[in-house]
Design an enzyme around this catalytic site. Structure first.
Site: not given
Length: 783
Positions: A417, A730
């Site tokens: 991470h 869209c």
């Protein structure tokens, strides 16, 4: 499942549910429904956290949310000590306050239901945080909140959910949000409760090489036991590089795996770190974790997930010791990819003294004075431009990492991470050197090459000068020079809060600005708001949202779609008691149908747009959803004019093509006066094929590329071109590269994609346009 207010099962979720269950929860639901082997579970939704902080009151009468925002307002995030103290105070307050009984009761019921699936009274689970802004493209919230493994029993689950809530306010998470421009008051947290995998081996994979940025390579990190050791950077894992398609294992790095994470044998729950040599035997420390067959199996499932999402993924995986099967426990988009380094650049290796080698975790060159630290409370020692050296790049060190010119660690892999955060911050990092904290001393000077994974003694002048030259001439950019395409590539925006990040994608405008989030977050049914005499307040809230997006994109166009929330969404709001019960809200009272019945609400939307237009924002368009006949367009224009908003003059005017009827009578609709039309393929597909896309039983039949859907789209584009009307898309299909290729060939004017897909769609469009040019040229050549 529907009896829950604060619980959603994975089977009920998809990637569009980030606002409800965060990126982690939404992706687990998406993968579950895509047939990926995901351990079952449920999410305690962000609504539960929101209910908790907005309804629990303190002794002075303030809500918990008001108190938290007060503490944050007085916190300087660059003052590490103050940040640590104030965030600790917030976490303690959350933990000590009781969870509302209505939430705790639902968690208990859901946990028992999950356990019964395995014919047990209780099962081991993982409880993971999932922030509603986490895992969104352009923002790796990598590990900002907590994860609890091997949780057992109802009380333990409820306790860990509370601790997940509290982890929203760790120092590193708070710092990260502040620096990335997230509004603290708008970030909520969902808790994922998932059946625990009894991991024999586990790890992380990137379906594109995050160091070289090669998208034809998959990088796999693997270690023994639970994946927490790899993710946190506590162990240097094995690393395998696999070539996509051929499935050839190109590289193998077998690490010394000193530690592993296992279930605590004394308590029977929770986890502990143990030495691999003691737990498994000395020979396991340098033993290859995965067999050749397993490496390829992991790589192939990664490629399948990437294909599903249409973008490279960061995936956590595990092999279960009980059944030997491979499971996927998390997937999120890689947000830190840059353009691949050229072969010439890779060959330019400086002849200098190499004092350390490791794994390049974040590319680039960094040089400066070494500062060695071992604990987070030492981070104030790291000043601007220093090289941070530590045992492992702990996320608590993010404030210091941001000041550093480079980072070097003893442990950790390229998919830990902290390594992900380093890449996003753009700071060169080398991890897994094994002896950096022993070889390097505070006060030394070094040059760090995060691309090749080496550390040079002293300041290597030629490398530093090359870096400065590239920086000065603008050669080093995150996403390369923007491609110029004839087909415009726009972006969909759901929330004004993400406008700046969406604009940073380089999109040519906003092809869809949704009204729903702005209206549904006012905390009350909008019609009730108006009836209470608060229309001006509603108008102002809408205007603020529209202005934020219009400003971020100016002068690029922003198409605002008027309200299209179905009745079941309104019904949940305070004041929504009078909403009708509809058997299928997707076919019911929504879109322009509702707007023309509730004129006062549509007027409020138009007044908000007018307000922003009068401030000088001339880049706004109005888009009407679910239009099926010319009269709807005519009436909407009359309402707009009644509040002083003139279609085609003050704003562009357009409609969504979502109903097959609209596609079939497109010429009649255009003659009513339109500047643009946009395909809402989500609805157009389900209405054309008579398929409820939310119905698992028939979801496999849902196909936006079905010949019938494509014929409707083709017809609309042809007629629109005849009348000079712009065409766009869209719907979700706009983020699909395969669909983008088809649309370019059909002659569409623009494609609006989700923020994470803009770069990929632009590249796809550019390639397809080049193919069309080449095909035309060849045709002329051979005629």
């Amino acid at each position: 499942m529907s009896e829950y207010k604060f619980i959603k099962w994975f089977e009920e979720l998809g990637k569009g549910d980030v606002a409800l269950v965060g990126g982690k929860g939404a992706n687990l639901g998406e993968m579950t429904n895509a047939g990926i082997p995901v351990p079952p579970g449920f999410c305690v939704t962000a609504e539960a956290y929101k209910y908790f902080v907005e309804n629990v009151k303190l002794e002075d009468g303030k809500t918990l949310q008001e108190w938290i925002m007060g503490v944050i307002a007085e916190t300087n995030v660059d003052d590490s000590k103050q940040l640590q103290e104030n965030t600790a105070k917030i976490r303690q307050k959350i933990i000590e306050l009781p969870m509302p009984a209505e939430i705790a009761g639902e968690i208990e019921r859901a946990y028992k239901e999950l356990s019964q699936r395995f014919n047990k009274d209780a099962v081991y689970v993982a409880v993971r945080s999932s922030a509603t802004a986490e895992d969104l493209p352009e923002a790796s919230f990598a590990g900002q909140q907590e994860t609890y493994l091997d949780v057992y029993g109802v009380d333990d689950v409820i306790d860990k959910v509370k601790k997940c809530w509290a982890s929203l306010w760790t120092a590193r998470a708070t710092f990260y949000r502040a620096k990335q421009g997230f509004d603290h008051s708008k970030v909520y947290l969902s808790a994922v409760v998932q059946k625990m995998v009894n991991s024999k081996t586990s790890g992380v994979m990137f379906t594109a090489n995050p160091v070289t940025n090669n998208r034809n390579e998959i990088m796999i990190n693997a270690s023994w036991g639970l994946g927490e050791a790899v993710v946190s950077g506590s162990v240097s894992p094995d690393e395998y590089i696999v070539e996509k398609g051929t499935w050839k294992i190109k590289e193998k790095y077998i690490a010394k795996k000193e530690v592993m994470v296992v279930r605590n044998p004394e308590t029977g729950k929770g986890t502990i770190y143990v030495k691999v040599a003691d737990y498994l035997g000395p020979e396991w420390v340098e033993k290859q974790v995965l067999t050749e067959e397993q490496i390829i199996e992991v790589a192939k499932i990664g490629a399948k997930i990437e294909e599903h999402y249409g973008w490279p993924q960061d995936i956590e995986w595990a092999y279960d010791a009980d059944d030997g099967k491979l499971y996927i426990v998390q997937s999120r988009p890689i947000t830190t990819l840059k353009e691949a380094e050229t072969a010439q650049e890779a060959a330019e290796v400086e002849e200098a003294e190499v004092i350390l080698k490791g794994l390049g975790a974040s590319p680039g060159i960094g040089a400066g004075r070494v500062v060695v630290i071992f604990e987070a409370d030492e981070i104030d020692k790291v000043k601007e431009g220093d090289v941070l050296v530590t045992t492992m790049t702990n996320p608590d060190m993010v404030p210091a990492m941001k000041r550093a010119s480079a980072i070097v660690t003893d442990e950790g892999g390229r998919t830990s991470h902290a390594a992900i955060v380093s890449r996003e911050l753009g700071i060169p990092a080398v991890v897994g050197t094994k002896e950096a904290t022993k070889k390097l001393k505070t006060g030394d000077y070094v040059t760090v090459d995060g691309t090749r994974g080496v550390v040079y003694k002293g300041i290597v002048k030629s490398l530093v000068e090359k870096k400065e030259e590239e920086k000065a001439t603008g050669q080093v950019v995150v996403a390369g020079a923007p491609l110029v395409t004839a087909t415009k590539v726009k972006v969909n925006v759901s929330m004004p809060e993400v406008a700046e990040r969406a604009a940073a994608t380089g999109a040519d405008g906003v092809g869809l600005l949704r009204a729903e989030h702005m209206i549904l977050t006012i905390g009350k049914h909008p019609v009730k708001f108006i009836k209470e005499g608060k229309e001006e307040e509603l108008v102002e809230k809408l205007a603020d949202g529209i202005r934020t997006v219009a400003s971020a994109f100016y002068p690029r166009p922003v198409w605002y779609r008027t309200l299209d929330a179905p009745t079941n969404e309104f019904k949940e709001m305070p004041g929504g008691e009078d909403e009708p019960d509809e058997r299928n809200p997707m076919l019911g009272w929504r879109g322009i149908r509702r707007s023309l019945d509730q004129v006062e609400l549509l007027k409020a939307e138009f007044k908000a747009i007018k307000k922003v237009v009068e401030e000088g924002y001339d880049n706004i368009g109005v888009m009407l959803p679910l239009v099926a006949n010319p009269e709807q367009i005519r009436k909407a224009k009359e309402i707009a004019r009644s509040v002083g908003l003139e279609p085609h003059k003050d704003v562009e005017w357009g409609i969504m093509i979502e109903v097959p009827a609209a596609a079939l009578i497109i010429e009649d609709l255009i003659k009513e006066g339109l500047d643009f039309v946009s395909f809402g393929t989500n609805d157009l597909t389900q209405y054309t094929l008579a398929i409820d896309r939310d119905n698992d039983r028939i979801a496999y039949l849902y196909d936006e590329k079905h010949p019938a859907v494509l014929k409707l789209i083709e017809n609309v584009i042809k007629v629109a071109k005849k009348y000079g009307v712009e065409t766009s898309i869209c719907g979700q299909a706009g983020s699909d590269p395969k669909m983008a290729k088809i649309l370019v060939r059909l002659g569409i004017d623009s494609i609006s994609a989700n923020p994470d897909a803009v770069e990929l769609i632009r590249k796809t469009v550019a390639q397809e346009e080049q193919k069309l040019i080449l095909e035309a040229a060849r045709k002329r050549l051979f005629e």
